[in-house]
Design a protein around this motif. Structure first.
Motif, PDB file in Angstrom:
ATOM      1  N   GLU A  88       0.826  -1.208   0.000  1.00 48.88           N
ATOM      2  CA  GLU A  88       0.000   0.000   0.000  1.00 48.88           C
ATOM      3  C   GLU A  88       0.862   1.260   0.000  1.00 48.88           C
ATOM      4  OE1 GLU A  88      -3.001   1.732   3.212  1.00 48.88           O
ATOM      5  OE2 GLU A  88      -3.706  -0.164   2.337  1.00 48.88           O
TER       6      GLU A  88
ATOM      7  N   VAL B 228       2.570   1.684  -3.431  1.00 50.71           N
ATOM      8  CA  VAL B 228       1.641   2.190  -4.453  1.00 50.71           C
ATOM      9  C   VAL B 228       1.409   3.681  -4.253  1.00 50.71           C
ATOM     10  CG1 VAL B 228      -0.762   2.076  -5.249  1.00 50.71           C
ATOM     11  CG2 VAL B 228       0.544  -0.021  -4.888  1.00 50.71           C
ATOM     12  N   LYS B 229       1.197   4.097  -3.019  1.00 51.31           N
ATOM     13  CA  LYS B 229       1.009   5.526  -2.734  1.00 51.31           C
ATOM     14  C   LYS B 229       2.238   6.321  -3.127  1.00 51.31           C
ATOM     15  CE  LYS B 229      -2.331   5.454   1.027  1.00 51.31           C
ATOM     16  NZ  LYS B 229      -2.544   5.743   2.459  1.00 51.31           N
ATOM     17  N   ASN B 230       3.403   5.780  -2.798  1.00 52.99           N
ATOM     18  CA  ASN B 230       4.659   6.478  -3.091  1.00 52.99           C
ATOM     19  C   ASN B 230       4.899   6.576  -4.591  1.00 52.99           C
ATOM     20  OD1 ASN B 230       6.969   7.842  -2.335  1.00 52.99           O
ATOM     21  ND2 ASN B 230       8.204   5.982  -2.211  1.00 52.99           N
ATOM     22  N   SER B 231       4.585   5.530  -5.326  1.00 55.90           N
ATOM     23  CA  SER B 231       4.814   5.533  -6.777  1.00 55.90           C
ATOM     24  C   SER B 231       3.833   6.457  -7.501  1.00 55.90           C
ATOM     25  CB  SER B 231       4.721   4.132  -7.357  1.00 55.90           C
ATOM     26  OG  SER B 231       3.405   3.658  -7.294  1.00 55.90           O
ATOM     27  N   LYS B 232       2.679   6.715  -6.887  1.00 55.08           N
ATOM     28  CA  LYS B 232       1.699   7.632  -7.481  1.00 55.08           C
ATOM     29  C   LYS B 232       1.937   9.086  -7.056  1.00 55.08           C
ATOM     30  CE  LYS B 232      -2.012   4.306  -8.012  1.00 55.08           C
ATOM     31  NZ  LYS B 232      -3.381   3.950  -7.659  1.00 55.08           N
ATOM     32  N   GLY B 233       3.013   9.296  -6.309  1.00 49.61           N
ATOM     33  CA  GLY B 233       3.329  10.656  -5.883  1.00 49.61           C
ATOM     34  C   GLY B 233       2.650  11.071  -4.604  1.00 49.61           C
ATOM     35  N   GLY B 234       2.055  10.118  -3.932  1.00 48.42           N
ATOM     36  CA  GLY B 234       1.403  10.422  -2.665  1.00 48.42           C
ATOM     37  C   GLY B 234       2.417  10.637  -1.559  1.00 48.42           C
TER      38      GLY B 234
END
Length: 171
Positions: free
Chosen positions: A160, A163-169
């Motif tokens: 999780e 995924v957040k990190n790869s989406k720029g979150g």
């Protein structure tokens, strides 16, 4: 599709657990002896029982799983099988419940309580096949489920966050 696959895998795993607990004592003993002999041969090649890591692990497991006696190698193999079967069941239970509910607290509770319930029923089932049941086995099973659930929980959190990190979150 993922939910159905998880449900199928978890169901197959429960059937496998009950298959093993339904074996008569002599068949169960032969199965554990075969695994023990394979490990002995593997040790003959790798010599892992002479390592400090192995001695520490064995000492820890003997104190944890056999507080009242000195176990044989086959005893350790049998209890490790209990732990391993329920370790995997804890993983399946966590991911299965998370795939349906998407709540961590519920999934953590299901990752422990469902395998523990199955462990109790599994021990009860053994009494119908000429084998004894043991509270120690249920405790070992529950511990396996807790460790499996904890690993599944950590994997889910890491995925999780990735995924957040790869989406720029923001992490």
């Amino acid at each position: 599709m993922r939910k159905i696959l998880l449900l199928l895998l978890a169901s197959i795993w429960v059937v496998l657990v009950f298959y093993f607990s339904s074996q008569p004592p002599d068949v169960s003993g032969r199965q554990s002896r075969v695994v023990y002999m394979i490990l002995k041969r593997l040790d003959g090649v790798l010599d892992f029982t002479q390592t400090e890591w192995y001695r520490n692990l064995r000492s820890f497991l003997e104190k944890w799983w056999f507080p009242e006696k000195k176990p044989s190698g086959e005893d350790l193999v049998r209890k490790s099988a209990h732990f391993g079967l329920y370790f995997i069941m804890g993983i399946f239970s966590f991911f299965l419940s998370y795939s349906y509910i998407r709540k961590y607290v519920f999934s953590v509770l299901m990752g422990i309580s469902l395998p523990t319930l199955i462990a109790v029923l599994d021990e009860y089932n053994q009494s119908f096949h000429g084998r004894g049941s043991s509270l120690y086995d249920v405790i070992i099973d529950m511990n396996g489920a807790m460790f499996g659930m904890a690993l599944a929980f950590l994997v889910r959190i890491v995925v999780e966050l990735s995924v957040k990190n790869s989406k720029g979150g923001i992490v």
